[in-house]
Design a protein around this motif. Structure first.
Motif, PDB file in Angstrom:
ATOM      1  N   UNK A 173       0.824  -1.211   0.000  1.00 51.18           N
ATOM      2  CA  UNK A 173       0.000   0.000   0.000  1.00 51.18           C
ATOM      3  C   UNK A 173       0.857   1.260   0.000  1.00 51.18           C
ATOM      4  N   UNK A 176      -3.460  -2.960   1.277  1.00 50.16           N
ATOM      5  CA  UNK A 176      -4.337  -1.798   1.092  1.00 50.16           C
ATOM      6  C   UNK A 176      -5.623  -1.928   1.909  1.00 50.16           C
ATOM      7  N   UNK A 177      -5.961  -3.138   2.318  1.00 53.36           N
ATOM      8  CA  UNK A 177      -7.225  -3.368   3.037  1.00 53.36           C
ATOM      9  C   UNK A 177      -6.993  -3.224   4.540  1.00 53.36           C
ATOM     10  N   UNK A 178      -6.649  -2.037   4.944  1.00 50.93           N
ATOM     11  CA  UNK A 178      -6.243  -1.842   6.332  1.00 50.93           C
ATOM     12  C   UNK A 178      -7.362  -1.302   7.210  1.00 50.93           C
ATOM     13  N   UNK A 179      -8.531  -1.039   6.618  1.00 51.12           N
ATOM     14  CA  UNK A 179      -9.655  -0.540   7.411  1.00 51.12           C
ATOM     15  C   UNK A 179     -10.694  -1.635   7.598  1.00 51.12           C
ATOM     16  N   UNK A 180     -11.081  -1.847   8.836  1.00 46.56           N
ATOM     17  CA  UNK A 180     -12.040  -2.885   9.175  1.00 46.56           C
ATOM     18  C   UNK A 180     -13.298  -2.222   9.723  1.00 46.56           C
ATOM     19  N   UNK A 230      -6.610  -0.911  11.117  1.00 50.82           N
ATOM     20  CA  UNK A 230      -6.170  -1.996  11.990  1.00 50.82           C
ATOM     21  C   UNK A 230      -4.814  -2.582  11.582  1.00 50.82           C
ATOM     22  N   UNK A 231      -4.214  -1.987  10.550  1.00 45.28           N
ATOM     23  CA  UNK A 231      -2.905  -2.478  10.118  1.00 45.28           C
ATOM     24  C   UNK A 231      -1.875  -1.375  10.350  1.00 45.28           C
TER      25      UNK A 231
END
Lengths: 131, 131
Positions: free
Chosen positions: B94, B101-105, B114-115
């Motif tokens: 990212x 890139x999928x760091x939002x939960x 969350x990453x």
């Protein structure tokens, strides 16, 4: 502001949605969601997509029983892709009867089917398709 | 027939491309490829995308060094999504300096990061972006 407003909907009002098996990590499929589909997915705890071919909401598994229970929803940095970490009930995501839609692997200069058909699609579907 | 002809290119001549860490199974990013990008990816063994924002080929890692070595290319049942199982050199996909890139939960009604940021983007990039 709703969490739905953080999504960068495309010109068609859709966001790409990737479903991943939460246990195995296997990528199962990619489809699309509109705002209603994403809201329903969160409410229901099961994947609801927007079927572009049928022009309607598509509760995955509505016919086959192969629902995807959502353990976690993720959004990417651009906000234009969501990732669903799911428990795939029945273990089949693909309308071809395979575990994953990504069943063709590039080998040299040809795509080869490398995932077995677990069930004959005719025995599991009455009309439900991949999208 | 070329293997590239099996791809169902969209109206813009693009196919969605998901990059997954071949070892951990983590989904790292989704971007787009045109025919040249996909052909180059296969030839080079490293991910080459089409940057819609910059309107040009984007050899991932060309600036940062964070190339994605491709172990396997997969095509989905519709032919409109490719899956790249990659080895992410440097461990950062990212442009925000995170592994994925999928760091939002989604937590309740809010997206939460969350990453962790592994590296300050300013120290790794000179112009390269997520897309």
């Amino acid at each position: 502001m709703s969490w739905l407003d953080a999504v960068a909907w495309n010109a068609d009002g859709l966001v790409a949605a990737i479903a991943q098996d939460a246990d195995s990590g296997e990528v199962l499929m990619m489809a699309w969601m509109d705002r209603t589909a994403l809201a329903r997915t969160a409410e229901l705890g099961e994947a609801v997509y927007w079927s572009r071919s049928r022009g309607r909401l598509w509760h995955k598994g509505e016919t086959s029983g192969h629902v995807q229970r959502v353990r976690e929803l993720r959004l990417d940095c651009d906000g234009d892709v969501v990732l669903l970490r799911v428990e795939p009930v029945g273990g089949i995501a693909c309308h071809t009867g395979r575990r994953t839609c990504f069943y063709r692997r590039l080998a040299g200069d040809a795509w080869q089917a490398v995932e077995p058909v677990l069930r004959d699609p005719d025995t599991i579907y009455e009309g439900e398709r991949r999208e």
